[in-house]
Design a protein around this motif. Structure first.
Motif, PDB file in Angstrom:
ATOM      1  N   SER A   1     143.240 140.516  20.860  1.00  0.00           N
ATOM      2  CA  SER A   1     142.336 140.046  21.908  1.00  0.00           C
ATOM      3  C   SER A   1     141.758 138.690  21.521  1.00  0.00           C
ATOM      4  CB  SER A   1     141.202 141.044  22.113  1.00  0.00           C
ATOM      5  OG  SER A   1     140.322 141.013  20.999  1.00  0.00           O
ATOM      6  N   PRO A   2     141.231 137.960  22.483  1.00  0.00           N
ATOM      7  CA  PRO A   2     140.580 136.690  22.157  1.00  0.00           C
ATOM      8  C   PRO A   2     139.474 136.838  21.108  1.00  0.00           C
ATOM      9  CG  PRO A   2     140.961 136.823  24.511  1.00  0.00           C
ATOM     10  CD  PRO A   2     141.328 138.170  23.935  1.00  0.00           C
ATOM     11  N   LEU A   3     138.706 137.947  21.161  1.00  0.00           N
ATOM     12  CA  LEU A   3     137.646 138.166  20.179  1.00  0.00           C
ATOM     13  C   LEU A   3     138.217 138.252  18.765  1.00  0.00           C
ATOM     14  CD1 LEU A   3     134.380 139.252  20.330  1.00  0.00           C
ATOM     15  CD2 LEU A   3     135.575 141.077  19.149  1.00  0.00           C
ATOM     16  N   TYR A   4     139.276 139.047  18.597  1.00  0.00           N
ATOM     17  CA  TYR A   4     139.914 139.158  17.288  1.00  0.00           C
ATOM     18  C   TYR A   4     140.447 137.801  16.837  1.00  0.00           C
ATOM     19  CZ  TYR A   4     143.395 140.048  13.736  1.00  0.00           C
ATOM     20  OH  TYR A   4     144.125 139.985  12.579  1.00  0.00           O
ATOM     21  N   LEU A   5     141.171 137.132  17.713  1.00  0.00           N
ATOM     22  CA  LEU A   5     141.789 135.854  17.347  1.00  0.00           C
ATOM     23  C   LEU A   5     140.743 134.810  16.983  1.00  0.00           C
ATOM     24  CD1 LEU A   5     144.601 135.724  20.043  1.00  0.00           C
ATOM     25  CD2 LEU A   5     144.862 136.264  17.609  1.00  0.00           C
ATOM     26  N   GLN A   6     139.592 134.843  17.648  1.00  0.00           N
ATOM     27  CA  GLN A   6     138.561 133.849  17.387  1.00  0.00           C
ATOM     28  C   GLN A   6     137.770 134.139  16.116  1.00  0.00           C
ATOM     29  OE1 GLN A   6     135.800 133.275  20.614  1.00  0.00           O
ATOM     30  NE2 GLN A   6     134.663 131.707  19.535  1.00  0.00           N
ATOM     31  N   HIS A   7     137.527 135.431  15.821  1.00  0.00           N
ATOM     32  CA  HIS A   7     136.588 135.744  14.744  1.00  0.00           C
ATOM     33  C   HIS A   7     137.199 136.362  13.482  1.00  0.00           C
ATOM     34  CE1 HIS A   7     133.162 134.625  17.155  1.00  0.00           C
ATOM     35  NE2 HIS A   7     133.659 135.350  18.154  1.00  0.00           N
ATOM     36  N   LEU A   8     138.322 137.043  13.582  1.00  0.00           N
ATOM     37  CA  LEU A   8     138.854 137.731  12.403  1.00  0.00           C
ATOM     38  C   LEU A   8     140.173 137.153  11.889  1.00  0.00           C
ATOM     39  CD1 LEU A   8     138.092 141.480  13.179  1.00  0.00           C
ATOM     40  CD2 LEU A   8     136.841 139.905  11.719  1.00  0.00           C
ATOM     41  N   ARG A   9     140.984 136.605  12.769  1.00  0.00           N
ATOM     42  CA  ARG A   9     142.318 136.150  12.370  1.00  0.00           C
ATOM     43  C   ARG A   9     142.271 135.177  11.192  1.00  0.00           C
ATOM     44  NH1 ARG A   9     145.644 132.032  12.065  1.00  0.00           N
ATOM     45  NH2 ARG A   9     147.840 132.287  12.614  1.00  0.00           N
ATOM     46  N   ASP A  10     141.556 134.083  11.352  1.00  0.00           N
ATOM     47  CA  ASP A  10     141.555 133.060  10.305  1.00  0.00           C
ATOM     48  C   ASP A  10     140.961 133.548   8.989  1.00  0.00           C
ATOM     49  OD1 ASP A  10     142.879 131.380  12.032  1.00  0.00           O
ATOM     50  OD2 ASP A  10     141.127 130.144  12.494  1.00  0.00           O
ATOM     51  N   PRO A  11     139.835 134.271   8.981  1.00  0.00           N
ATOM     52  CA  PRO A  11     139.346 134.791   7.701  1.00  0.00           C
ATOM     53  C   PRO A  11     140.336 135.734   7.014  1.00  0.00           C
ATOM     54  CG  PRO A  11     137.585 134.841   9.316  1.00  0.00           C
ATOM     55  CD  PRO A  11     138.848 134.483  10.053  1.00  0.00           C
ATOM     56  N   GLU A  12     141.073 136.517   7.795  1.00  0.00           N
ATOM     57  CA  GLU A  12     142.100 137.376   7.181  1.00  0.00           C
ATOM     58  C   GLU A  12     143.149 136.525   6.462  1.00  0.00           C
ATOM     59  OE1 GLU A  12     142.051 141.238  10.177  1.00  0.00           O
ATOM     60  OE2 GLU A  12     143.846 140.019  10.059  1.00  0.00           O
ATOM     61  N   TYR A  13     143.645 135.496   7.139  1.00  0.00           N
ATOM     62  CA  TYR A  13     144.661 134.647   6.517  1.00  0.00           C
ATOM     63  C   TYR A  13     144.101 133.878   5.329  1.00  0.00           C
ATOM     64  CZ  TYR A  13     148.149 135.560  10.105  1.00  0.00           C
ATOM     65  OH  TYR A  13     149.065 136.169  10.917  1.00  0.00           O
ATOM     66  N   GLN A  14     142.858 133.424   5.416  1.00  0.00           N
ATOM     67  CA  GLN A  14     142.251 132.724   4.282  1.00  0.00           C
ATOM     68  C   GLN A  14     142.148 133.653   3.076  1.00  0.00           C
ATOM     69  OE1 GLN A  14     138.667 131.408   6.199  1.00  0.00           O
ATOM     70  NE2 GLN A  14     139.715 129.730   7.263  1.00  0.00           N
ATOM     71  N   GLY A  15     141.738 134.905   3.312  1.00  0.00           N
ATOM     72  CA  GLY A  15     141.672 135.871   2.227  1.00  0.00           C
ATOM     73  C   GLY A  15     143.036 136.198   1.654  1.00  0.00           C
ATOM     74  N   LEU A  16     144.021 136.276   2.527  1.00  0.00           N
ATOM     75  CA  LEU A  16     145.395 136.538   2.088  1.00  0.00           C
ATOM     76  C   LEU A  16     145.876 135.428   1.157  1.00  0.00           C
ATOM     77  CD1 LEU A  16     147.853 138.462   2.620  1.00  0.00           C
ATOM     78  CD2 LEU A  16     148.458 136.948   4.504  1.00  0.00           C
ATOM     79  N   LEU A  17     145.634 134.174   1.540  1.00  0.00           N
ATOM     80  CA  LEU A  17     146.060 133.050   0.699  1.00  0.00           C
ATOM     81  C   LEU A  17     145.224 132.938  -0.567  1.00  0.00           C
ATOM     82  CD1 LEU A  17     146.949 130.434   3.425  1.00  0.00           C
ATOM     83  CD2 LEU A  17     148.500 131.608   1.876  1.00  0.00           C
ATOM     84  N   ASP A  18     143.932 133.261  -0.484  1.00  0.00           N
ATOM     85  CA  ASP A  18     143.101 133.271  -1.691  1.00  0.00           C
ATOM     86  C   ASP A  18     143.638 134.277  -2.700  1.00  0.00           C
ATOM     87  OD1 ASP A  18     141.378 131.338  -0.662  1.00  0.00           O
ATOM     88  OD2 ASP A  18     139.841 132.787  -0.061  1.00  0.00           O
ATOM     89  N   THR A  19     144.043 135.446  -2.218  1.00  0.00           N
ATOM     90  CA  THR A  19     144.598 136.479  -3.101  1.00  0.00           C
ATOM     91  C   THR A  19     145.919 136.007  -3.711  1.00  0.00           C
ATOM     92  OG1 THR A  19     143.551 138.163  -1.720  1.00  0.00           O
ATOM     93  CG2 THR A  19     145.250 138.919  -3.249  1.00  0.00           C
ATOM     94  N   ALA A  20     146.753 135.350  -2.916  1.00  0.00           N
ATOM     95  CA  ALA A  20     148.002 134.800  -3.439  1.00  0.00           C
ATOM     96  C   ALA A  20     147.715 133.751  -4.505  1.00  0.00           C
ATOM     97  CB  ALA A  20     148.836 134.194  -2.305  1.00  0.00           C
ATOM     98  N   ARG A  21     146.775 132.840  -4.240  1.00  0.00           N
ATOM     99  CA  ARG A  21     146.437 131.791  -5.215  1.00  0.00           C
ATOM    100  C   ARG A  21     145.954 132.391  -6.532  1.00  0.00           C
ATOM    101  NH1 ARG A  21     143.558 129.778  -0.669  1.00  0.00           N
ATOM    102  NH2 ARG A  21     144.830 128.239   0.426  1.00  0.00           N
ATOM    103  N   GLU A  22     145.146 133.432  -6.439  1.00  0.00           N
ATOM    104  CA  GLU A  22     144.637 134.064  -7.654  1.00  0.00           C
ATOM    105  C   GLU A  22     145.776 134.632  -8.502  1.00  0.00           C
ATOM    106  OE1 GLU A  22     140.821 136.798  -8.829  1.00  0.00           O
ATOM    107  OE2 GLU A  22     141.744 137.143  -6.887  1.00  0.00           O
ATOM    108  N   ASN A  23     146.737 135.284  -7.844  1.00  0.00           N
ATOM    109  CA  ASN A  23     147.894 135.808  -8.570  1.00  0.00           C
ATOM    110  C   ASN A  23     148.742 134.689  -9.143  1.00  0.00           C
ATOM    111  OD1 ASN A  23     148.367 138.930  -8.401  1.00  0.00           O
ATOM    112  ND2 ASN A  23     147.366 138.328  -6.511  1.00  0.00           N
ATOM    113  N   LEU A  24     148.978 133.640  -8.351  1.00  0.00           N
ATOM    114  CA  LEU A  24     149.785 132.512  -8.821  1.00  0.00           C
ATOM    115  C   LEU A  24     149.150 131.856 -10.040  1.00  0.00           C
ATOM    116  CD1 LEU A  24     150.614 131.056  -5.312  1.00  0.00           C
ATOM    117  CD2 LEU A  24     152.281 132.107  -6.864  1.00  0.00           C
ATOM    118  N   ALA A  25     147.835 131.720 -10.051  1.00  0.00           N
ATOM    119  CA  ALA A  25     147.133 131.129 -11.191  1.00  0.00           C
ATOM    120  C   ALA A  25     147.320 131.958 -12.460  1.00  0.00           C
ATOM    121  CB  ALA A  25     145.649 130.960 -10.871  1.00  0.00           C
ATOM    122  N   LEU A  26     147.574 133.253 -12.278  1.00  0.00           N
ATOM    123  CA  LEU A  26     147.824 134.149 -13.417  1.00  0.00           C
ATOM    124  C   LEU A  26     149.301 134.201 -13.798  1.00  0.00           C
ATOM    125  CD1 LEU A  26     145.469 137.062 -12.313  1.00  0.00           C
ATOM    126  CD2 LEU A  26     145.074 135.442 -14.189  1.00  0.00           C
ATOM    127  N   GLY A  27     150.134 133.427 -13.088  1.00  0.00           N
ATOM    128  CA  GLY A  27     151.565 133.401 -13.377  1.00  0.00           C
ATOM    129  C   GLY A  27     152.349 134.485 -12.680  1.00  0.00           C
TER     130      GLY A  27
END
Length: 192
Positions: A63-89
């Motif tokens: 829905s527009p509500l989900y896309l406006q308020h939750l989508r981007d923070p989910e992806y930011q958290g997903l990439l933050d988690t990937a970066r943390e793992n990558l930093a650990l090798g």
């Protein structure tokens, strides 16, 4: 050097199944540890609770509500988690539609990704014809797809097929009926 491999594409294309199929062979071929980060696994329960509280529909992921308020923070958290793992090798496989990021060429933008130095990035665009993706979504019967199916005409406006000439950074994978040779070629491209 760690690897970051994205499996992107629209709903119903088989991104997750393909990533699950390849993670073992990738670890074997590269000799490297990998973690698998699926947006729906990491954020599905949280999104269900948030959307249930906000709209009364815990399965709303479109829905527009989900896309406006939750989508981007989910992806930011997903990439933050990937970066943390990558930093650990630890190499990471990230699964999610990421269609907006694909359109804007963000997954090939080093500044936007902000990855540890030396990280190898591969982006797989998993695709199917719209009618087959729709049929697979119906068959899997996931409640999270209910909003999408009920508003298919709106959802399909967001679907697109990146033009290889405009998106040379993508590895295209037709997931309609891939044979072993196609999967082997994809594995070779990912471990290169």
């Amino acid at each position: 050097m760690p690897r970051l491999i994205f499996f992107c594409g629209h709903a119903g294309t088989g991104k997750t199944t393909l990533a699950h199929r390849l993670i073992g062979p990738l670890m074997e071929a590269t000799g490297e540890p990998f973690c698998l980060l699926d947006k729906d696994t990491l954020y599905g329960r949280y999104s269900a609770a948030a959307m249930g509280a906000l709209t009364g529909d815990p399965n709303d992921r479109d829905s527009p509500l989900y896309l406006q308020h939750l989508r981007d923070p989910e992806y930011q958290g997903l990439l933050d988690t990937a970066r943390e793992n990558l930093a650990l090798g630890i190499s990471a496989i990230v699964i999610g539609p990421l269609s907006r990021e694909i359109r804007e060429h963000r997954l090939s933008d080093p500044q936007w990704l902000a990855l540890p130095a030396g990280t190898t990035v591969r982006v797989v665009w998993v695709h199917l014809p719209e009618d087959e993706a729709h049929a697979r979504i119906v068959r899997r019967g996931n409640p999270n797809d209910a909003y999408k199916l009920a508003h298919w005409e709106d959802y399909r406006q967001r679907r697109f097929m990146p033009d290889p000439a405009e998106y040379p950074e993508l590895i295209y994978f037709d997931n309609l009926a891939p044979g072993e040779a196609e999967v082997a070629r994809l594995l070779d491209a990912l471990r290169a």
